[in-house]
Enzyme design. Structure first.
Site, mmCIF file in Angstrom:
data_model
loop_
_atom_site.group_PDB
_atom_site.id
_atom_site.type_symbol
_atom_site.label_atom_id
_atom_site.label_comp_id
_atom_site.label_asym_id
_atom_site.label_seq_id
_atom_site.Cartn_x
_atom_site.Cartn_y
_atom_site.Cartn_z
ATOM 1 N N GLY A 118 40.992 75.568 72.700
ATOM 2 C CA GLY A 118 40.919 75.250 71.306
ATOM 3 C C GLY A 118 41.904 74.116 70.971
ATOM 4 O O GLY A 118 42.374 74.103 70.060
ATOM 5 N N THR A 119 42.004 72.997 71.850
ATOM 6 C CA THR A 119 42.744 71.989 71.565
ATOM 7 C C THR A 119 41.997 70.769 71.865
ATOM 8 O O THR A 119 41.035 70.545 72.737
ATOM 9 C CB THR A 119 44.024 71.974 72.307
ATOM 10 O OG1 THR A 119 44.810 70.683 72.095
ATOM 11 C CG2 THR A 119 43.965 71.974 73.885
ATOM 12 N N HIS A 146 55.313 72.793 69.138
ATOM 13 C CA HIS A 146 55.359 72.221 67.786
ATOM 14 C C HIS A 146 56.151 72.809 66.675
ATOM 15 O O HIS A 146 56.022 72.585 65.565
ATOM 16 C CB HIS A 146 54.079 71.605 67.382
ATOM 17 C CG HIS A 146 53.370 70.684 68.353
ATOM 18 N ND1 HIS A 146 52.172 70.382 68.332
ATOM 19 C CD2 HIS A 146 54.140 69.665 69.164
ATOM 20 C CE1 HIS A 146 51.833 69.518 69.377
ATOM 21 N NE2 HIS A 146 52.815 69.013 69.804
#
Ligand code: APR
Length: 233
Positions: A172-173, A106
């Site tokens: 952590g997503t 991203h």
């Protein structure tokens, strides 16, 4: 014997304990800043100064943050595995912890790019990218970020890495944002899948071994587990 290929697929949770807010947890960033006002091409057309300000705040926080035990555990795995990090994060904490192969799906907050020539990418010196900062062709520079509604240029390269992986660690997503969230489906059925997150995963992750902990505790514990499993091979 060749090193096993390990891919770490990370999201905002890996940097949460470095003081960088996640997006969708309670008090997440998108609660305070609606996506459509700061993170879409339309927002940039409508009010570029607001978008620049939002990312200036993010950049200042990233510059002040330090890698945590999770980033370090991931970097240290390179001694034992061939590691690729595929991250949705725009911070550089994986690199600063020592990871040598990091793919940013991203974008990267420390970079800017031209609004007329997407191949012109340049470092942002300091925390601010200003209205009036221009590329050599004279166009305004924008944050080097993949906004909602824009293609994700690295997605195919990331899918290839995951398809070849012997192990995938998802850390952590929330796995809510596509196409990134779909990457886990490229993993070979025989490859091991681990998840580090204090919250329960979406149903598509049922086969993962879940380390239901924060990243700074869960990632070092998982790393020790993976390293000690090597001696059993
Ligand atoms: N350790 C590990 N995981 C944590 C921690 C922690 N200390 N704190 C929170 N988490 C987990 C949450 O439980 C959640 O599953 O991190 C996840 C954060 O989810 P999101 O806020 O949705 O972040 P992310 O999945 O990275 O978002 C994906 O969406 O908004 C876009 O472009 C942005 O890259 C981002 C993408």
């Amino acid at each position: 014997m060749r090193k096993q290929r390990l891919v770490v697929f990370s999201g905002a949770g890996v940097s949460a304990e470095s003081g960088l807010r996640t997006f969708r947890d309670a008090d997440g960033l998108w609660e305070q800043y609606p996506i459509e006002e700061v993170a879409t091409p339309e927002a940039w057309q409508r009010d570029p100064r607001k978008v620049l300000h939002f990312y200036d705040l993010r950049r200042a926080q990233v510059l002040a943050a330090l890698p945590n035990a999770a980033h370090r555990a991931i970097a240290d795995l390179e001694e034992w595995f061939e590691v690729d990090v595929v991250t949705q994060n725009i911070d550089d904490l994986h690199e600063r912890a020592g990871s040598s192969r990091v793919m940013h799906l991203h974008g990267e907050i420390t970079l800017a790019r031209s609004t007329v020539d997407p191949t012109f990418v340049t470092p942002v010196n300091g925390p601010s990218l200003r209205w009036g900062d221009r590329c050599p062709l004279g166009s305004q520079l924008r944050p080097h970020i993949v906004w909602f509604g824009e293609p994700v240029p690295m997605i195919e390269a990331a899918a290839e890495r995951i398809a070849k992986a012997d192990l995938l660690v998802v850390v952590g997503t929330s796995l809510q944002v596509y196409p990134a969230a779909g990457l886990v489906h490229y993993l070979h059925p025989a490859a091991a899948l681990h998840l580090v997150d204090p919250m329960d995963p979406p149903s598509g992750m049922a086969r993962a071994r879940h380390w239901k902990q924060k990243a700074s505790a869960g990632m070092p514990a998982l790393a020790s587990h993976l390293i000690s499993a090597l001696s059993d091979r």
